[in-house]
Write a protein that holds these residues in place. Structure first.
Motif: not given
Length: 712
Positions: A205, A232, A234, A238, A240, A249-251
């Motif tokens: 991540a 990422i 898409t 995620f 935020q 944020a964690r994506i």
């Protein structure tokens, strides 16, 4: 009967004209899905150091979209190739803020509605505008992918002339709106103690920390758009949060990541305004394992690729030449060519005793056919090289061309029926010239034969023409020439073999009866052409064309009269024809909406990707590539494809029946034909999962189709 050369010349012009304009640059290109226009904005003129902008504006039909610089899980970004004068340099597209477009389990980034893609032009000191011309040509070749449920690649060539010594600000509002929609760069943090915005790698991540976002964005849920593709997941949700003025944020990273950018360019948006930042990446990007887990989207794509049949096996150049020769020979048996052959039969009989004249006429007819086929082939090759999606018979995809051919054949039919003689309508000097040059008549009869034969595809022709499209120019034109030679061969042989001339019946009164009889196939051809216009422009277009043909017949009749009535009625008839043409011309030339197959009907409309969907579901597919202007297509549709035994076999084997209607220009159908190694219709294809498509004969037989079905 002296066939007037101006009519045959008009037929050749019809073949070459409809897409001649398409090869030239223009400011607007319109398809069924997108209206694309090249715009310019030079508020201070073309001067070094002054702002000059150009851009491609795409206006999408409802539910259709094109793509951002990172298209997301699928799609392709719009590409622009500029051709500019010396001293003018194009920059990169200043991409407006995109929107996230969910497609099932995927997500793409793109544009709906109307969007302008602005590009800055730099005017350098090397720029020297022509004193005489005064205008500067800006040329653009653009490619875009437009999608709804299906995706269709489209392109266009554009040309715009800008005044070199004055301003251009007509589209200033459109450019101002595009500038306002473009993401703004984030300011750098102030002071050494303020940490930089960054992206930290944490397993699979990205943990983002973004500073200096404007006050109006704080506390809002933001959208995240990475400019680099395949970094990422898409479509994945995620988390935020805001920590004071800092957005975090964690994506999730993509399991199929193909890039490891540092810095990472991203765009954040609150729905109306966007901001661009380049985030420093902290930590090492994780290694993408060779046996990484395949995402559901990629897995579905791989299954689709496996199910997609490979194209038809290629043929050799020698086989293509022989196929073209045989196909041209068989063209003479096609119903669309038959009406013109009546002219040759009468001509051969009239000159049966003139061996020398017979041979010269045969050579002239052959030359007319060869020149026309090569010219038509060269035009198709040139326009395809310029980006046009074309195939054999393309000119009859234009209602205006079909309508003009209907008028031409009406005149020929009236002449054959004895309503008028061309010599009575033409000045005596022209009529005498016509009679003195039978060689030109024979040459132009060959031209007319090609104009009428071009929508037909005879056996052996399809593979040869499809193969020719992929060859270098000289070799491709050799195949078109072989096709013409095959078509002219029977008349060339008949003109040079004395035995054939001796076998012809002697001239006599029967010729006049035969000539009038041949008017009826001509009238039948006119009826077919009116029906084709009805398919293209609707019932109003067909009705308008019928009215014009009646008015044209009245003009011809009026000028056969004697004395004062000739001038009076002739003027009245011409006036009626002109008023009718002016008032109904639009009804004939406009393209009507494509008819849709009835819901639940046996035949369903073909569309891109539909075959793959049906094959993935385990269902075999039969596709009829057809067109209203293709006589062979209509014959096969009314006979073999309507045969009860054939339809019963389709049903018992659970076939999906699709019809790809190429009556109008359709780049997607053209591309599908090219994948099959074909360049015209009819084409009949059986698809089965994991196997090559089976392409059947152009002239279908019941036994052939049933045998192919039952091989499943």
């Amino acid at each position: 009967m002296h066939f007037p050369r101006f009519l045959a010349a008009a037929a050749l012009a019809l073949v070459l004209a409809p897409l001649g304009a398409a090869a030239q640059g223009k400011a607007v290109v319109t398809t069924e899905r997108v209206r694309a226009e090249l715009l310019a904005h030079a508020p201070e003129g073309l001067q070094p150091g002054k702002p000059v902008w150009v851009g491609l504006q795409l206006a999408h039909q409802p539910e259709w979209h094109t793509y951002w610089k990172n298209s997301g899980d699928s799609g392709l970004p719009t590409q622009l190739e500029w051709k500019l004068p010396r001293g003018v340099v194009a920059g990169d597209i200043q991409w407006p803020l995109p929107k996230k477009i969910p497609i099932g389990t995927l997500a793409n980034y793109g544009y709906e509605g109307t969007v302008l893609l602005p590009v800055p032009l730099t005017i350098t000191p090397e720029f020297k505008p022509s004193v005489l011309a005064g205008d500067v040509e800006i040329k653009l070749k653009a490619n875009w992918l437009v999608c709804k449920k299906e995706c269709i690649p489209e392109d266009g060539e554009f040309m715009l002339k800008l005044p070199a010594r004055s301003t251009t600000a007509l589209h200033g509002g459109a450019f101002d709106a595009a500038f306002a929609a473009a993401p703004r760069p984030l300011a750098a943090p102030l002071g050494d103690r303020v940490p930089e915005s960054h992206a930290r790698i944490d397993g699979q991540a990205l943990e983002l920390s973004v500073q200096n976002l404007p006050v109006q964005a704080r506390g809002k849920t933001l959208q995240f758009f990475p400019e680099t593709a395949e970094v990422i997941e898409t479509a994945a949700p995620f988390t935020q949060a805001w920590k004071g003025a800092v957005w975090t944020a964690r994506i999730p990273l993509s399991a199929q990541r193909s890039a490891s950018p540092n810095p990472l360019p991203v765009v954040l948006a609150d729905g109306s305004q966007g901001w661009r930042a380049e985030l420093k990446v902290l930590g090492a990007w994780p290694t993408v394992a060779a046996a990484a887990t395949v995402s559901p989207a990629l897995e579905a794509a791989l299954r689709g690729n496996a199910a997609q049949p490979q194209g038809a096996p290629p043929i050799t150049l020698l086989a293509a030449l022989v196929g073209a020769l045989l196909g041209g020979l068989l063209l003479n048996l096609m119903p669309c060519v038959f009406p013109v052959l009546a002219i040759k039969v009468v001509s051969f009989t009239r000159h049966a005793d003139d061996t020398h004249g017979h041979r010269v006429a045969g050579l002239a007819y052959t030359a007319g056919v060869l020149v026309s086929f090569v010219a038509l082939g060269a035009l198709v090759l040139a326009l395809r090289a310029a980006g046009e999606q074309l195939g054999w018979g393309f000119q009859l995809q234009s209602p205006a061309v079909v309508a003009t051919l209907a008028a031409l054949f009406t005149l020929i039919a009236l002449n054959l029926a004895g309503v008028f003689e061309f010599g009575s309508l033409l000045p005596s000097s022209v009529a005498t010239l016509e009679a003195k040059h039978p060689v030109a008549n024979s040459f132009l009869t060959g031209v007319l034969a090609v104009a009428v034969a071009s929508p037909c595809t005879a056996p052996f022709m399809g593979a040869s023409l499809g193969y020719a499209i992929g060859l270098p120019g000289p070799l491709a034109l050799a195949i078109f020439a072989a096709l013409g030679l095959g078509m002219a061969l029977p008349y060339l042989a008949a003109s040079w073999l004395p035995a054939v001339a001796r076998a012809l019946p002697r001239p006599g009164a029967w010729m006049e009866t035969f000539r009038r009889l041949m008017a009826f196939p001509m009238f039948a051809t006119v009826a077919w052409l009116v029906w084709v216009v009805g398919q293209q422009a609707g019932i109003d277009g067909a009705g308008a064309l019928l009215g014009l043909l009646v008015a044209l017949s009245m003009v011809v009749w009026a000028f056969t009269l004697r004395g004062r009535s000739r001038l009076a009625l002739g003027a009245l008839a011409l006036a009626c024809f002109g008023v009718l043409a002016w008032s109904t011309g639009d009804a004939i030339t406009r393209q009507a909406a494509a008819p849709q197959a009835a819901a639940g009907g046996r035949w369903q409309p073909w569309e891109p990707g539909r075959v793959d969907q049906l094959l993935a579901a385990g269902q075999p597919v039969f596709v009829d590539f057809t067109a209203a202007w293709c006589v062979t297509c209509q014959y096969n549709k009314k006979t073999t494809l309507s045969n009860g035994a054939v339809l019963g076999d389709f049903e018992s084997r659970n076939f999906a029946l699709l019809r790809a209607d190429w009556t109008r220009r359709d780049p997607a159908i053209t591309a599908a034909l090219s994948q099959l190694g074909r360049n015209g219709v009819p084409v009949y294809v059986i698809y089965r999962q994991g196997r090559r498509p089976v392409v059947l004969s152009e002239v279908l037989g019941v036994d052939e189709v049933r045998a192919a079905i039952n091989q499943l």
